[in-house]
Design a protein around this motif. Structure first.
Motif, mmCIF file in Angstrom:
data_model
loop_
_atom_site.group_PDB
_atom_site.id
_atom_site.type_symbol
_atom_site.label_atom_id
_atom_site.label_comp_id
_atom_site.label_asym_id
_atom_site.label_seq_id
_atom_site.Cartn_x
_atom_site.Cartn_y
_atom_site.Cartn_z
ATOM 1 N N ARG A 11 0.840 -1.202 0.000
ATOM 2 C CA ARG A 11 0.000 0.000 0.000
ATOM 3 C C ARG A 11 0.875 1.252 0.000
ATOM 4 O O ARG A 11 1.841 1.338 0.768
ATOM 5 C CB ARG A 11 -0.919 0.012 1.218
ATOM 6 C CG ARG A 11 -2.016 -1.033 1.180
ATOM 7 C CD ARG A 11 -2.904 -0.920 2.408
ATOM 8 N NE ARG A 11 -3.541 0.388 2.496
ATOM 9 C CZ ARG A 11 -4.744 0.668 2.009
ATOM 10 N NH1 ARG A 11 -5.441 -0.278 1.378
ATOM 11 N NH2 ARG A 11 -5.272 1.864 2.139
ATOM 12 N N GLU A 16 -3.110 0.162 -3.707
ATOM 13 C CA GLU A 16 -2.635 -1.114 -3.183
ATOM 14 C C GLU A 16 -2.436 -2.118 -4.305
ATOM 15 O O GLU A 16 -3.125 -2.080 -5.330
ATOM 16 C CB GLU A 16 -3.591 -1.662 -2.122
ATOM 17 C CG GLU A 16 -5.028 -1.801 -2.550
ATOM 18 C CD GLU A 16 -5.931 -2.202 -1.398
ATOM 19 O OE1 GLU A 16 -5.622 -1.874 -0.234
ATOM 20 O OE2 GLU A 16 -6.959 -2.867 -1.666
ATOM 21 N N GLU A 43 9.335 -7.696 8.622
ATOM 22 C CA GLU A 43 8.154 -7.871 9.457
ATOM 23 C C GLU A 43 6.950 -7.230 8.769
ATOM 24 O O GLU A 43 7.086 -6.279 8.002
ATOM 25 C CB GLU A 43 8.362 -7.206 10.827
ATOM 26 C CG GLU A 43 9.520 -7.780 11.636
ATOM 27 C CD GLU A 43 9.232 -9.172 12.159
ATOM 28 O OE1 GLU A 43 8.031 -9.559 12.203
ATOM 29 O OE2 GLU A 43 10.193 -9.879 12.529
ATOM 30 N N TRP A 44 5.766 -7.788 9.062
ATOM 31 C CA TRP A 44 4.545 -7.182 8.531
ATOM 32 C C TRP A 44 4.411 -5.755 9.042
ATOM 33 O O TRP A 44 4.654 -5.489 10.216
ATOM 34 C CB TRP A 44 3.323 -7.995 8.946
ATOM 35 C CG TRP A 44 3.273 -9.379 8.371
ATOM 36 C CD1 TRP A 44 3.460 -10.554 9.027
ATOM 37 C CD2 TRP A 44 3.045 -9.717 6.991
ATOM 38 N NE1 TRP A 44 3.360 -11.615 8.160
ATOM 39 C CE2 TRP A 44 3.095 -11.137 6.903
ATOM 40 C CE3 TRP A 44 2.789 -8.974 5.843
ATOM 41 C CZ2 TRP A 44 2.906 -11.804 5.701
ATOM 42 C CZ3 TRP A 44 2.607 -9.645 4.643
ATOM 43 C CH2 TRP A 44 2.659 -11.047 4.570
ATOM 44 N N GLY A 45 4.062 -4.845 8.146
ATOM 45 C CA GLY A 45 3.937 -3.447 8.515
ATOM 46 C C GLY A 45 5.161 -2.618 8.208
ATOM 47 O O GLY A 45 5.108 -1.384 8.294
ATOM 48 N N GLU A 46 6.273 -3.278 7.852
ATOM 49 C CA GLU A 46 7.470 -2.520 7.467
ATOM 50 C C GLU A 46 7.250 -1.856 6.113
ATOM 51 O O GLU A 46 6.336 -2.215 5.353
ATOM 52 C CB GLU A 46 8.692 -3.439 7.408
ATOM 53 C CG GLU A 46 9.270 -3.796 8.764
ATOM 54 C CD GLU A 46 10.664 -4.381 8.642
ATOM 55 O OE1 GLU A 46 11.516 -3.741 7.975
ATOM 56 O OE2 GLU A 46 10.904 -5.462 9.203
ATOM 57 N N THR A 47 8.100 -0.914 5.787
ATOM 58 C CA THR A 47 7.990 -0.162 4.537
ATOM 59 C C THR A 47 9.194 -0.439 3.657
ATOM 60 O O THR A 47 10.327 -0.494 4.145
ATOM 61 C CB THR A 47 7.900 1.352 4.817
ATOM 62 O OG1 THR A 47 6.731 1.602 5.605
ATOM 63 C CG2 THR A 47 7.788 2.146 3.527
ATOM 64 N N THR A 57 3.973 0.167 2.278
ATOM 65 C CA THR A 57 3.798 -0.618 3.496
ATOM 66 C C THR A 57 3.416 -2.045 3.117
ATOM 67 O O THR A 57 2.531 -2.264 2.282
ATOM 68 C CB THR A 57 2.702 -0.020 4.389
ATOM 69 O OG1 THR A 57 3.041 1.338 4.691
ATOM 70 C CG2 THR A 57 2.562 -0.802 5.687
ATOM 71 N N VAL A 59 1.643 -5.346 3.863
ATOM 72 C CA VAL A 59 0.509 -5.774 4.684
ATOM 73 C C VAL A 59 0.159 -7.229 4.372
ATOM 74 O O VAL A 59 0.246 -7.660 3.220
ATOM 75 C CB VAL A 59 -0.719 -4.873 4.412
ATOM 76 C CG1 VAL A 59 -1.915 -5.309 5.251
ATOM 77 C CG2 VAL A 59 -0.385 -3.408 4.682
ATOM 78 N N LYS A 60 -0.232 -7.961 5.403
ATOM 79 C CA LYS A 60 -0.688 -9.339 5.193
ATOM 80 C C LYS A 60 -2.107 -9.302 4.640
ATOM 81 O O LYS A 60 -3.009 -8.742 5.268
ATOM 82 C CB LYS A 60 -0.672 -10.113 6.508
ATOM 83 C CG LYS A 60 -0.934 -11.614 6.355
ATOM 84 C CD LYS A 60 -0.794 -12.310 7.688
ATOM 85 C CE LYS A 60 -0.989 -13.810 7.545
ATOM 86 N NZ LYS A 60 0.073 -14.447 6.735
#
Length: 251
Positions: A11, A16, A43-47, A57, A59-60
């Motif tokens: 995103r 997205e 990690e999830w949420g990293e950019t 970003t 995202v799962k």
């Protein structure tokens, strides 16, 4: 931590994109080229940044994301109706599910996220091929798409030794499949049908009563989004009805 080959949603700036972590082929967007090989291990949420320096970003993906991004081949069962089917059948991670009238595979995908296994039958070869691609895109390896008429496939499934916890039918002539569905359901299992018209819902209702199903309900679920404006707040005037859901249980 994100693994190689895992489905991801990227995103950036209100847009997205679906992608695969670790894909050798970079993702080209109007916000820049994104190197997907750098995603595994994050990690999830990293950019991560595109070659233009725009941050995406990671995202799962979740079921609503699949609903928005799946390639459509017809009118899908809407989330409000899917949620009702899942809630009223008590779908759980140990369940084996038969779905018929795959279409784009939206309902099958939602159930596949929860259930142990989903077999979904689609009479149109073109629709079945598209649904397989959608399941691959969703990373759902427990959803098997069969190009088959479910009325004929039910006998084959019985021969293969399948017994189902939940059967869902989104078919024009769903009433014709009720008899075969009862044979394939385990005691305590649920049948759920989705019918766009009164006449189809009535035919299904008559069929499940004839077959001796119990705990039968037929409902319609309406949905009204709230509209906010300077004038005030009110429910949307858009029609919130989509179809009729019949739930019946075998004992």
């Amino acid at each position: 931590m994100i693994e190689n080959g895992e489905q991801i949603l990227l995103r950036a700036e209100g847009r997205e994109y679906f992608a695969v972590a670790g894909d050798e082929k970079p993702m080209h967007t109007d916000l820049g080229i994104v190197d997907l090989k750098v995603v595994p291990g994050k990690e999830w949420g990293e950019t991560i940044a595109s070659h233009k320096g725009i941050g995406f970003t990671v995202v799962k993906p979740r079921a609503p994301d699949l609903f928005r991004h799946m390639k459509r081949t017809g009118a899908p069962v809407m989330p409000k109706d899917i949620g009702t089917i899942i809630a009223y059948t008590g779908l759980c991670p140990t369940d084996v599910v038969l779905d018929a009238g795959t279409g784009s595979g939206v309902l099958a995908a939602y159930m596949g996220i929860i259930a142990k296994k989903v077999i979904t039958c689609e009479a149109s070869e073109q629709f079945a091929a598209n649904a397989r691609k959608n399941m691959q895109k969703a990373g759902l390896h427990n959803v098997e798409v069969r190009h088959a008429d479910v009325l004929q496939e039910m006998e084959k499934l019985a021969g293969e030794g399948f017994v189902f916890d939940v059967i869902t039918l989104d078919l024009q002539d769903a009433a014709l499949a009720v008899h075969g569905a009862k044979k394939l359901l385990r005691p305590g299992g649920f049948l759920a049908t989705y019918s766009p018209f009164f006449e189809q819902a009535s035919a299904v209702r008559a069929a499940v009563e004839t077959e001796g199903f119990q705990d039968i309900i037929t409902i319609t679920v309406t949905e009204h989004e709230m509209e906010y404006s300077k004038r005030g707040t009110r429910p949307s005037t858009r029609v919130g009805h989509t179809g009729f859901i019949t739930i019946a249980r075998k004992f």
